[in-house]
Scaffold this motif. Structure first.
Motif, PDB file in Angstrom:
ATOM      1  N   ASN A 107     -33.305  41.314  17.118  1.00  0.00           N
ATOM      2  CA  ASN A 107     -33.676  39.933  17.434  1.00  0.00           C
ATOM      3  C   ASN A 107     -32.518  39.280  18.186  1.00  0.00           C
ATOM      4  O   ASN A 107     -31.411  39.187  17.651  1.00  0.00           O
ATOM      5  CB  ASN A 107     -33.969  39.160  16.144  1.00  0.00           C
ATOM      6  N   PRO A 108     -32.733  38.847  19.434  1.00  0.00           N
ATOM      7  CA  PRO A 108     -31.642  38.290  20.237  1.00  0.00           C
ATOM      8  C   PRO A 108     -31.072  36.981  19.693  1.00  0.00           C
ATOM      9  O   PRO A 108     -29.987  36.564  20.108  1.00  0.00           O
ATOM     10  CB  PRO A 108     -32.292  38.077  21.606  1.00  0.00           C
ATOM     11  N   TYR A 109     -31.775  36.340  18.779  1.00  0.00           N
ATOM     12  CA  TYR A 109     -31.298  35.062  18.243  1.00  0.00           C
ATOM     13  C   TYR A 109     -30.428  35.232  17.002  1.00  0.00           C
ATOM     14  O   TYR A 109     -29.727  34.306  16.599  1.00  0.00           O
ATOM     15  CB  TYR A 109     -32.494  34.152  17.916  1.00  0.00           C
ATOM     16  N   LEU A 110     -30.481  36.420  16.386  1.00  0.00           N
ATOM     17  CA  LEU A 110     -29.701  36.672  15.183  1.00  0.00           C
ATOM     18  C   LEU A 110     -28.333  37.255  15.539  1.00  0.00           C
ATOM     19  O   LEU A 110     -28.162  37.845  16.609  1.00  0.00           O
ATOM     20  CB  LEU A 110     -30.453  37.634  14.265  1.00  0.00           C
ATOM     21  N   PRO A 111     -27.343  37.089  14.671  1.00  0.00           N
ATOM     22  CA  PRO A 111     -25.997  37.616  14.955  1.00  0.00           C
ATOM     23  C   PRO A 111     -26.000  39.118  15.211  1.00  0.00           C
ATOM     24  O   PRO A 111     -26.701  39.869  14.534  1.00  0.00           O
ATOM     25  CB  PRO A 111     -25.215  37.283  13.676  1.00  0.00           C
ATOM     26  N   SER A 112     -25.239  39.535  16.197  1.00  0.00           N
ATOM     27  CA  SER A 112     -25.090  40.962  16.491  1.00  0.00           C
ATOM     28  C   SER A 112     -23.630  41.300  16.799  1.00  0.00           C
ATOM     29  O   SER A 112     -23.304  42.437  17.103  1.00  0.00           O
ATOM     30  CB  SER A 112     -25.971  41.366  17.677  1.00  0.00           C
ATOM     31  N   TRP A 113     -22.750  40.298  16.738  1.00  0.00           N
ATOM     32  CA  TRP A 113     -21.334  40.518  17.038  1.00  0.00           C
ATOM     33  C   TRP A 113     -20.664  41.280  15.882  1.00  0.00           C
ATOM     34  O   TRP A 113     -21.224  41.404  14.801  1.00  0.00           O
ATOM     35  CB  TRP A 113     -20.629  39.180  17.262  1.00  0.00           C
TER      36      TRP A 113
ATOM     37  N   SER B 244     -19.844  51.976  10.830  1.00  0.00           N
ATOM     38  CA  SER B 244     -20.880  52.911  10.374  1.00  0.00           C
ATOM     39  C   SER B 244     -22.237  52.220  10.245  1.00  0.00           C
ATOM     40  O   SER B 244     -23.251  52.889  10.051  1.00  0.00           O
ATOM     41  CB  SER B 244     -20.493  53.510   9.018  1.00  0.00           C
ATOM     42  N   LEU B 245     -22.225  50.879  10.366  1.00  0.00           N
ATOM     43  CA  LEU B 245     -23.443  50.097  10.184  1.00  0.00           C
ATOM     44  C   LEU B 245     -23.984  49.611  11.529  1.00  0.00           C
ATOM     45  O   LEU B 245     -23.215  49.406  12.471  1.00  0.00           O
ATOM     46  CB  LEU B 245     -23.158  48.895   9.287  1.00  0.00           C
ATOM     47  N   PRO B 246     -25.284  49.387  11.631  1.00  0.00           N
ATOM     48  CA  PRO B 246     -25.859  48.869  12.874  1.00  0.00           C
ATOM     49  C   PRO B 246     -25.508  47.390  13.054  1.00  0.00           C
ATOM     50  O   PRO B 246     -25.367  46.663  12.061  1.00  0.00           O
ATOM     51  CB  PRO B 246     -27.364  49.050  12.669  1.00  0.00           C
ATOM     52  N   PRO B 247     -25.367  46.925  14.289  1.00  0.00           N
ATOM     53  CA  PRO B 247     -25.085  45.507  14.531  1.00  0.00           C
ATOM     54  C   PRO B 247     -26.158  44.577  13.984  1.00  0.00           C
ATOM     55  O   PRO B 247     -25.875  43.455  13.579  1.00  0.00           O
ATOM     56  CB  PRO B 247     -25.005  45.411  16.055  1.00  0.00           C
ATOM     57  N   GLN B 248     -27.400  45.052  13.976  1.00  0.00           N
ATOM     58  CA  GLN B 248     -28.523  44.275  13.452  1.00  0.00           C
ATOM     59  C   GLN B 248     -29.479  45.191  12.703  1.00  0.00           C
ATOM     60  O   GLN B 248     -29.673  46.339  13.088  1.00  0.00           O
ATOM     61  CB  GLN B 248     -29.294  43.588  14.583  1.00  0.00           C
TER      62      GLN B 248
ATOM     63  N   ASN C 196     -24.848  45.542   3.216  1.00  0.00           N
ATOM     64  CA  ASN C 196     -24.922  46.347   4.436  1.00  0.00           C
ATOM     65  C   ASN C 196     -24.863  45.482   5.702  1.00  0.00           C
ATOM     66  O   ASN C 196     -25.424  45.836   6.728  1.00  0.00           O
ATOM     67  CB  ASN C 196     -26.192  47.197   4.440  1.00  0.00           C
ATOM     68  N   ASN C 197     -24.176  44.374   5.595  1.00  0.00           N
ATOM     69  CA  ASN C 197     -23.971  43.493   6.744  1.00  0.00           C
ATOM     70  C   ASN C 197     -22.656  43.870   7.419  1.00  0.00           C
ATOM     71  O   ASN C 197     -21.578  43.688   6.836  1.00  0.00           O
ATOM     72  CB  ASN C 197     -23.947  42.029   6.275  1.00  0.00           C
ATOM     73  N   LEU C 198     -22.752  44.402   8.612  1.00  0.00           N
ATOM     74  CA  LEU C 198     -21.568  44.825   9.362  1.00  0.00           C
ATOM     75  C   LEU C 198     -20.496  43.742   9.390  1.00  0.00           C
ATOM     76  O   LEU C 198     -19.303  44.012   9.228  1.00  0.00           O
ATOM     77  CB  LEU C 198     -21.981  45.210  10.787  1.00  0.00           C
ATOM     78  N   ARG C 199     -20.908  42.489   9.612  1.00  0.00           N
ATOM     79  CA  ARG C 199     -19.941  41.405   9.811  1.00  0.00           C
ATOM     80  C   ARG C 199     -19.154  41.073   8.544  1.00  0.00           C
ATOM     81  O   ARG C 199     -18.021  40.605   8.634  1.00  0.00           O
ATOM     82  CB  ARG C 199     -20.656  40.158  10.367  1.00  0.00           C
ATOM     83  N   THR C 200     -19.725  41.346   7.372  1.00  0.00           N
ATOM     84  CA  THR C 200     -18.950  41.088   6.155  1.00  0.00           C
ATOM     85  C   THR C 200     -17.738  42.013   6.080  1.00  0.00           C
ATOM     86  O   THR C 200     -16.643  41.590   5.690  1.00  0.00           O
ATOM     87  CB  THR C 200     -19.809  41.275   4.882  1.00  0.00           C
ATOM     88  N   TYR C 201     -17.916  43.260   6.485  1.00  0.00           N
ATOM     89  CA  TYR C 201     -16.810  44.219   6.432  1.00  0.00           C
ATOM     90  C   TYR C 201     -15.787  43.944   7.532  1.00  0.00           C
ATOM     91  O   TYR C 201     -14.576  44.114   7.324  1.00  0.00           O
ATOM     92  CB  TYR C 201     -17.349  45.654   6.513  1.00  0.00           C
TER      93      TYR C 201
ATOM     94  N   SER D 177     -22.785  22.607   5.942  1.00  0.00           N
ATOM     95  CA  SER D 177     -23.969  21.750   5.808  1.00  0.00           C
ATOM     96  C   SER D 177     -25.250  22.544   5.579  1.00  0.00           C
ATOM     97  O   SER D 177     -26.304  21.967   5.298  1.00  0.00           O
ATOM     98  CB  SER D 177     -24.127  20.853   7.037  1.00  0.00           C
ATOM     99  N   ILE D 178     -25.177  23.872   5.714  1.00  0.00           N
ATOM    100  CA  ILE D 178     -26.347  24.710   5.424  1.00  0.00           C
ATOM    101  C   ILE D 178     -26.494  24.799   3.909  1.00  0.00           C
ATOM    102  O   ILE D 178     -25.624  25.348   3.229  1.00  0.00           O
ATOM    103  CB  ILE D 178     -26.193  26.114   6.033  1.00  0.00           C
ATOM    104  N   GLU D 179     -27.569  24.249   3.381  1.00  0.00           N
ATOM    105  CA  GLU D 179     -27.736  24.161   1.929  1.00  0.00           C
ATOM    106  C   GLU D 179     -27.909  25.530   1.277  1.00  0.00           C
ATOM    107  O   GLU D 179     -27.279  25.833   0.271  1.00  0.00           O
ATOM    108  CB  GLU D 179     -28.919  23.251   1.591  1.00  0.00           C
ATOM    109  N   THR D 180     -28.774  26.361   1.840  1.00  0.00           N
ATOM    110  CA  THR D 180     -28.992  27.700   1.294  1.00  0.00           C
ATOM    111  C   THR D 180     -28.439  28.719   2.285  1.00  0.00           C
ATOM    112  O   THR D 180     -29.087  29.056   3.276  1.00  0.00           O
ATOM    113  CB  THR D 180     -30.491  27.964   1.043  1.00  0.00           C
ATOM    114  N   LYS D 181     -27.237  29.180   2.015  1.00  0.00           N
ATOM    115  CA  LYS D 181     -26.545  30.072   2.953  1.00  0.00           C
ATOM    116  C   LYS D 181     -26.939  31.528   2.702  1.00  0.00           C
ATOM    117  O   LYS D 181     -27.162  31.938   1.559  1.00  0.00           O
ATOM    118  CB  LYS D 181     -25.033  29.907   2.823  1.00  0.00           C
ATOM    119  N   ASN D 182     -26.995  32.298   3.784  1.00  0.00           N
ATOM    120  CA  ASN D 182     -27.234  33.733   3.671  1.00  0.00           C
ATOM    121  C   ASN D 182     -25.927  34.489   3.903  1.00  0.00           C
ATOM    122  O   ASN D 182     -24.859  33.882   4.068  1.00  0.00           O
ATOM    123  CB  ASN D 182     -28.325  34.180   4.653  1.00  0.00           C
ATOM    124  N   SER D 183     -25.998  35.786   3.915  1.00  0.00           N
ATOM    125  CA  SER D 183     -24.802  36.617   4.072  1.00  0.00           C
ATOM    126  C   SER D 183     -24.075  36.337   5.382  1.00  0.00           C
ATOM    127  O   SER D 183     -22.838  36.291   5.432  1.00  0.00           O
ATOM    128  CB  SER D 183     -25.189  38.102   4.009  1.00  0.00           C
ATOM    129  N   GLU D 184     -24.829  36.126   6.453  1.00  0.00           N
ATOM    130  CA  GLU D 184     -24.221  35.846   7.753  1.00  0.00           C
ATOM    131  C   GLU D 184     -23.439  34.529   7.719  1.00  0.00           C
ATOM    132  O   GLU D 184     -22.325  34.434   8.250  1.00  0.00           O
ATOM    133  CB  GLU D 184     -25.303  35.774   8.838  1.00  0.00           C
TER     134      GLU D 184
END
Length: 214
Positions: free
Chosen positions: A162-168, A154-158, A120-125, A72-79
Motif C-alpha cells: 500500500n503506497p500510503y502506509l510506511p515502507s521506510w 530479514s523482514l519485508p518493508p510492508q 514483525n514490524n521492520l521499523r521497530t527493529y 495526538s493519535i489516541e489509539t496508536k499502532n506499532s508504526e
C-alpha cells in the motif's frame, strides 16, 4: 523524501513546509490518523534541515511538533509508537538533565509498545538499533545494534502493499548496519552488507560513501 532532498538543492525548505500544510489540511478534512503519522514524519525531516543549517532552536521546535502530532493519535499502532520512539531518542541531543532521562525513558516505553503490537514490524527493529547506536557506550549503547538490524533486513518493508502506509527503514537499516561494521573495523561484514544494500538501493549516498572507506 523528494521535498527533503530538494530543500538541500535549492537551500530552501518551502517545499517541505508546503507539504506539511497539505497533510494538515488532509487530516482536518478526513480525521484519518495516517495523515498525523506522515505529518510527524515530515516535521522530523524539517528538523534535520534546520540542524544542517545549525539552527538547533528551530530544529527542536520542528521535532516537538512531530512529537505532538503523533502524541495526538489516541489509539496508536506499532508504526506510530516506533516513529514516536525515534523522535524521543532524537530529541535527547537538545535536552539537558533531567529532561534527557525522561525522553530516553519515553523512547524505550514507545518501542516496547511497538514490539508488543507487532513483533514483525521492520521499523521497530530499525528504531531499536538506531536508538542504541546513538546511545554512548558508557551507558550501554551499541550492544544490540547488529542483531536488530539483521532482524530488520530479514523482514519485508510492508506486509500489505500500500503506497500510503510506511515502507521506510530497510535502506536505512543497511546504511546503519554497514556504518556499525565500519565503526567496529569489521570490513568483511561491512563489504558484504554494502554490496547487498547497493543491489537494492544503488543510489544510496551512505552506502556508496561507506564503500569508499573499504
Amino acid at each position: 523524501m523528494n521535498a527533503f532532498m530538494n530543500s538541500f538543492v535549492v537551500q530552501n525548505n518551502s517545499e517541505i513546509v508546503a507539504l506539511i500544510d497539505e497533510i494538515s489540511s488532509l487530516y482536518d478534512n478526513s480525521k484519518n490518523n495516517l495523515f498525523l503519522y506522515w505529518k510527524g514524519y515530515a516535521y522530523y525531516y524539517n528538523c534535520i534541515i534546520y540542524l544542517k543549517s545549525s539552527d538547533k532552536k528551530r530544529a527542536q521546535e520542528e521535532l516537538n511538533k512531530g512529537i505532538k502530532a503523533l502524541d495526538s493519535i489516541e489509539t496508536k499502532n506499532s508504526e506510530d509508537y516506533a516513529l514516536l520512539s525515534m523522535f524521543y531518542s532524537f530529541s535527547c541531543q537538545f535536552l539537558g538533565f533531567p529532561e534527557v532521562v525522561q525522553a530516553s525513558k519515553q523512547a524505550t516505553n514507545c518501542i516496547d509498545k511497538a514490539l508488543k503490537l507487532d513483533e514483525n514490524n521492520l521499523r521497530t527493529y530499525y528504531v531499536l538499533a538506531n536508538n542504541d547506536y546513538y546511545t554512548p557506550e558508557t551507558y550501554g549503547g551499541g550492544s544490540i545494534v547488529e542483531e536488530n538490524l539483521l532482524k530488520a533486513i530479514s523482514l519485508p518493508p510492508q506486509k500489505i502493499n500500500n503506497p500510503y502506509l510506511p515502507s521506510w527503514g530497510r535502506q536505512e537499516s543497511f546504511e546503519l548496519l554497514t556504518s556499525f561494521y565500519l565503526k567496529k573495523k569489521d570490513k568483511e561484514n561491512a563489504r558484504k552488507y554494502i554490496e547487498l544494500g547497493l543491489a537494492e538501493y544503488p543510489d544510496s549516498y551512505t552506502l556508496k560513501y561507506n564503500k569508499s572507506k573499504l
